[in-house]
Scaffold this motif. Structure first.
Motif, PDB file in Angstrom:
ATOM      1  N   LYS A   1     -17.170   8.826   1.365  1.00  0.00           N
ATOM      2  CA  LYS A   1     -16.149   9.486   1.950  1.00  0.00           C
ATOM      3  C   LYS A   1     -15.836  10.627   0.747  1.00  0.00           C
ATOM      4  O   LYS A   1     -15.192  11.695   0.985  1.00  0.00           O
ATOM      5  N   TRP A   2     -16.102  10.026  -0.513  1.00  0.00           N
ATOM      6  CA  TRP A   2     -15.706  10.687  -1.706  1.00  0.00           C
ATOM      7  C   TRP A   2     -16.687  10.767  -2.743  1.00  0.00           C
ATOM      8  O   TRP A   2     -17.578  10.102  -2.783  1.00  0.00           O
ATOM      9  N   PRO A   3     -16.778  11.895  -3.559  1.00  0.00           N
ATOM     10  CA  PRO A   3     -17.673  11.874  -4.850  1.00  0.00           C
ATOM     11  C   PRO A   3     -17.753  10.612  -5.660  1.00  0.00           C
ATOM     12  O   PRO A   3     -16.671  10.010  -5.759  1.00  0.00           O
ATOM     13  N   GLN A   4     -18.848  10.459  -6.121  1.00  0.00           N
ATOM     14  CA  GLN A   4     -18.854   9.288  -7.166  1.00  0.00           C
ATOM     15  C   GLN A   4     -17.807   9.339  -8.329  1.00  0.00           C
ATOM     16  O   GLN A   4     -17.115   8.363  -8.603  1.00  0.00           O
ATOM     17  N   GLU A   5     -17.779  10.583  -8.660  1.00  0.00           N
ATOM     18  CA  GLU A   5     -16.829  10.463  -9.829  1.00  0.00           C
ATOM     19  C   GLU A   5     -15.457  10.332  -9.638  1.00  0.00           C
ATOM     20  O   GLU A   5     -14.484  10.277 -10.452  1.00  0.00           O
TER      21      GLU A   5
ATOM     22  N   PHE B   1      -7.836   2.374  -0.406  1.00  0.00           N
ATOM     23  CA  PHE B   1      -8.090   1.864  -1.608  1.00  0.00           C
ATOM     24  C   PHE B   1      -9.488   2.588  -2.142  1.00  0.00           C
ATOM     25  O   PHE B   1     -10.239   1.929  -1.946  1.00  0.00           O
ATOM     26  N   CYS B   2      -9.525   3.571  -2.868  1.00  0.00           N
ATOM     27  CA  CYS B   2     -10.984   4.059  -3.102  1.00  0.00           C
ATOM     28  C   CYS B   2     -11.086   4.558  -4.659  1.00  0.00           C
ATOM     29  O   CYS B   2     -11.846   5.445  -4.808  1.00  0.00           O
TER      30      CYS B   2
ATOM     31  N   PHE C   1      -3.877   5.029  -5.338  1.00  0.00           N
ATOM     32  CA  PHE C   1      -5.549   4.743  -5.177  1.00  0.00           C
ATOM     33  C   PHE C   1      -6.053   5.218  -3.810  1.00  0.00           C
ATOM     34  O   PHE C   1      -7.220   5.068  -3.664  1.00  0.00           O
ATOM     35  N   LYS C   2      -5.446   6.034  -3.405  1.00  0.00           N
ATOM     36  CA  LYS C   2      -6.037   7.115  -2.092  1.00  0.00           C
ATOM     37  C   LYS C   2      -6.317   8.343  -2.647  1.00  0.00           C
ATOM     38  O   LYS C   2      -5.376   9.091  -3.296  1.00  0.00           O
ATOM     39  N   PRO C   3      -7.656   8.751  -2.692  1.00  0.00           N
ATOM     40  CA  PRO C   3      -7.962  10.003  -3.335  1.00  0.00           C
ATOM     41  C   PRO C   3      -7.500  11.215  -2.802  1.00  0.00           C
ATOM     42  O   PRO C   3      -7.082  12.227  -3.516  1.00  0.00           O
ATOM     43  N   GLU C   4      -6.947  11.178  -1.567  1.00  0.00           N
ATOM     44  CA  GLU C   4      -6.490  12.400  -1.036  1.00  0.00           C
ATOM     45  C   GLU C   4      -4.903  12.539  -1.473  1.00  0.00           C
ATOM     46  O   GLU C   4      -4.205  13.695  -1.528  1.00  0.00           O
TER      47      GLU C   4
END
Length: 241
Positions: A232-236, A171-172, A85-88
């Motif tokens: 920190k991250w794009p909406q999509e 968690f993002c 659940f971490k986008p990276e």
């Protein structure tokens, strides 16, 4: 009859007092002095001397997530699955469907304060397990589907092992429809007011308003985490369909 059964089988049951927040040293001691006393004081109808209870019915072809085609890499008592659940790090293609579901389930459980779920506990799929089927027993029609079962430990506080517990944590990855619903319930304590209004009087008495208002506070915590992630991250990336 319940007290007789407790005395007969209670001494054989493994017990860890930290799991139930008790100072008692044995299951029997906890059951008799904490649990039964609570039931008698708070739940028994004094006019009829009866106790209202709920029952769980096991449904045909409903299986634990980890026994189905939607299983994910998982080790018991290990939070390594939180990393997805971490986008990276991201979600591998072959387990996107179950992890999208688990994201929604984590959010739901965090808001309602359900401490009793993980990928290997109270996490169910209708269908999806060919070897689980029994001859002559109807099976789930169509593709496997996730089901929300057993919220019996709700209103207990923020889930201890939830990756959502940490403010501005990693968690993002959230489900957009659920977050849109939470945003609507954010205004004017809507969640708190609607929950309280729909609860039977006996349940209101047992839970108290604090347990319900804490749901509203945890909802706010989730939305603050979403807002942080969007910086920190794009909406999509943060809000999935």
């Amino acid at each position: 009859k319940l007290e007789t059964a407790l005395r007969k089988f209670g001494p054989k049951i493994a017990f860890k007092k930290e799991h139930v927040g008790s100072t008692k040293d044995s299951y029997l001691e906890w059951a008799e002095q904490d649990f039964l006393q609570f039931v008698k004081q708070r739940m028994v109808d004094k006019t009829t001397n009866k106790l209202e209870v709920s029952m769980q019915l096991w449904l045909t072809d409903v299986n634990h997530l980890l026994r189905t085609c939607y299983k994910i890499p998982y080790k018991a008592h290990n939070g390594s699955w939180h990393r997805y659940f971490k986008p990276e790090i991201g979600i591998p293609d072959n387990i996107q469907i179950p992890l999208h579901h688990i994201s929604a389930l984590l959010t739901f459980d965090f808001v309602i304060g359900n401490n009793d779920r993980s990928p290997n506990k109270n996490n169910y799929v209708a269908g999806g397990c060919e070897k689980c089927r029994k001859k002559g027993v109807p099976h789930h029609p169509g593709p496997p589907d996730f089901v929300y079962l057993d919220q019996g430990m709700s209103f207990q506080g923020a889930p201890r092992d939830s990756p959502l517990n940490k403010k501005q944590g990693g968690f993002c990855i959230f489900r957009r429809p659920l977050i849109e619903t939470l945003r609507k319930l954010r205004q004017d304590h809507t969640l708190q007011n609607q929950l309280w209004a729909k609860l039977p009087k006996k349940v209101q008495h047992m839970l108290g308003m604090n347990a319900i208002s804490n749901c509203q506070s945890r909802l706010e915590h989730v939305l603050q985490q979403v807002d942080y992630c969007l910086t920190k991250w794009p909406q999509e990336t943060v809000l999935l369909p």
